[in-house]
Design an enzyme around this catalytic site. Structure first.
Site, PDB file in Angstrom:
ATOM      1  N   CYS A   1       0.696  -1.165  -0.038  1.00 39.97           N
ATOM      2  CA  CYS A   1      -0.159  -0.067  -0.041  1.00 39.97           C
ATOM      3  C   CYS A   1       0.685   1.385   0.112  1.00 39.97           C
ATOM      4  O   CYS A   1       1.713   1.413   0.926  1.00 39.97           O
ATOM      5  CB  CYS A   1      -1.041   0.113   1.326  1.00 39.97           C
ATOM      6  SG  CYS A   1      -1.940   1.431   1.345  1.00 39.97           S
TER       7      CYS A   1
ATOM      8  N   CYS B   1      -0.765   3.438  -6.475  1.00 37.24           N
ATOM      9  CA  CYS B   1      -1.735   2.965  -5.524  1.00 37.24           C
ATOM     10  C   CYS B   1      -2.103   1.282  -6.146  1.00 37.24           C
ATOM     11  O   CYS B   1      -2.149   1.322  -7.185  1.00 37.24           O
ATOM     12  CB  CYS B   1      -3.061   3.688  -5.618  1.00 37.24           C
ATOM     13  SG  CYS B   1      -4.365   2.780  -4.507  1.00 37.24           S
TER      14      CYS B   1
HETATM   15  N1  DGL Z   1      -3.913   0.480  -2.066  1.00 41.91           N
HETATM   16  C1  DGL Z   1      -3.628   1.579  -1.277  1.00 41.91           C
HETATM   17  C2  DGL Z   1      -2.427   2.182  -2.082  1.00 41.91           C
HETATM   18  O1  DGL Z   1      -1.626   1.580  -2.466  1.00 41.91           O
HETATM   19  C3  DGL Z   1      -4.719   2.451  -1.127  1.00 41.91           C
HETATM   20  C4  DGL Z   1      -6.231   2.287  -0.980  1.00 41.91           C
HETATM   21  C5  DGL Z   1      -7.091   3.149  -0.038  1.00 41.91           C
HETATM   22  O2  DGL Z   1      -7.187   4.262  -0.258  1.00 41.91           O
HETATM   23  O3  DGL Z   1      -7.135   2.536   0.856  1.00 41.91           O
HETATM   24  O4  DGL Z   1      -2.198   3.611  -1.713  1.00 41.91           O
END
Ligand code: DGL
Length: 265
Positions: free
Chosen positions: A76, A190
């Protein structure tokens, strides 16, 4: 006694981490994978870091207790861009963090105009701005934060296709400005967004390269665990931090990755 296959915990707010998990599974079939989606605190990308820190600590603690990993991947960008120093200081196992692929994008771009597509939190993080200053000093980086695209990726993994016109609208700021005509690389910063790579490419007004960090993360895990010549691992699992009616809709996607039915921590 033979040692078990190494076990890697892949942690995200939601299903985005599955894009990273898929790269690790492809490269390292001998690694046992424990995915955790922190749906109790999803989304991360619209919340301040100070709010998220105790929430991430709590959920990651539960996930680690459930699976006893040898290595953690914070899959993330929103979390990694502030939480890594803290986790590395407190955990006794290696922590690999997914961060925006600015450096490879700067190397790849022929025009020096790069798009950064991430959550609203990630595009403004000091860590992200430092990456840009350090690794793309001669480039123009167009930053574009979208929480909607995270929601569309969550829906896509549940079988609901993203509307093409919404994707086109999300991508428009990259192409509409004065430097838009020269942009040639968009960083998918993301982990949810690679799940929509084909749909994003189809909705873009012209071909550009979409770049993410998944494969580089798999190589980093390989370097740290050196899991050469292991028998293929079984026992992959998918954990979530809150019960929710919409977990059932993920079953086909989880099954395709060999993760079994969702388990609520
Ligand atoms: N998958 C997450 C990232 O790589 C973020 C998603 C969310 O906003 O929770 O930033």
């Amino acid at each position: 006694m033979a040692r078990r296959n190494p076990r890697v915990l892949v942690f995200d707010s939601g299903v985005g981490g599955l894009s990273v998990l898929a790269e690790i599974a492809r490269r390292l079939p001998g690694v046992e994978l424990a995915f955790t989606g922190d749906n109790r605190h999803f989304p991360y990308g619209t919340k301040p870091a100070a709010t998220l820190l105790p929430q991430i600590e709590q959920s990651l603690g539960k996930a680690m207790a459930a699976c006893d990993p040898d290595l953690v991947v914070i899959a993330c960008n929103t979390a990694s861009t502030f939480v890594l120093p803290h986790l590395r200081a407190t955990l006794s196992i290696p922590v690999v963090g997914v961060v925006p692929a600015i450096k490879p994008a700067a190397a790849l771009s022929a025009t020096g105009v790069i798009g950064l597509l991430a959550t609203p939190a990630t595009v403004d993080r000091p860590y992200t701005l430092e990456l840009i200053a350090r690794f793309a000093p001669g480039c123009t980086v167009i930053r574009n934060g979208s929480a909607e695209l995270v929601t569309l990726a969550e829906a896509a993994l549940r079988g609901i296709d993203p509307p093409r016109e919404r994707l086109a609208a999300i991508l428009a700021p990259f192409f509409d400005g004065p430097d838009g005509a020269r942009l040639d690389v968009i960083v998918l910063a993301c982990t949810h967004f690679p799940l929509l790579r084909d749909a994003l490419a189809a909705a873009a007004p012209r071909p550009v390269t979409f770049l993410d960090s998944g494969e580089a993360i798999a190589r980093r895990v390989e370097a740290l665990l050196a899991p050469a010549a292991l028998p293929a691992a079984g026992g992959h699992r998918a954990y979530f931090t809150a019960p929710s009616d919409d977990l059932a809709g993920l079953s086909p996607a989880l099954e395709r990755l060999g993760l079994g039915a969702p388990i609520v921590l």
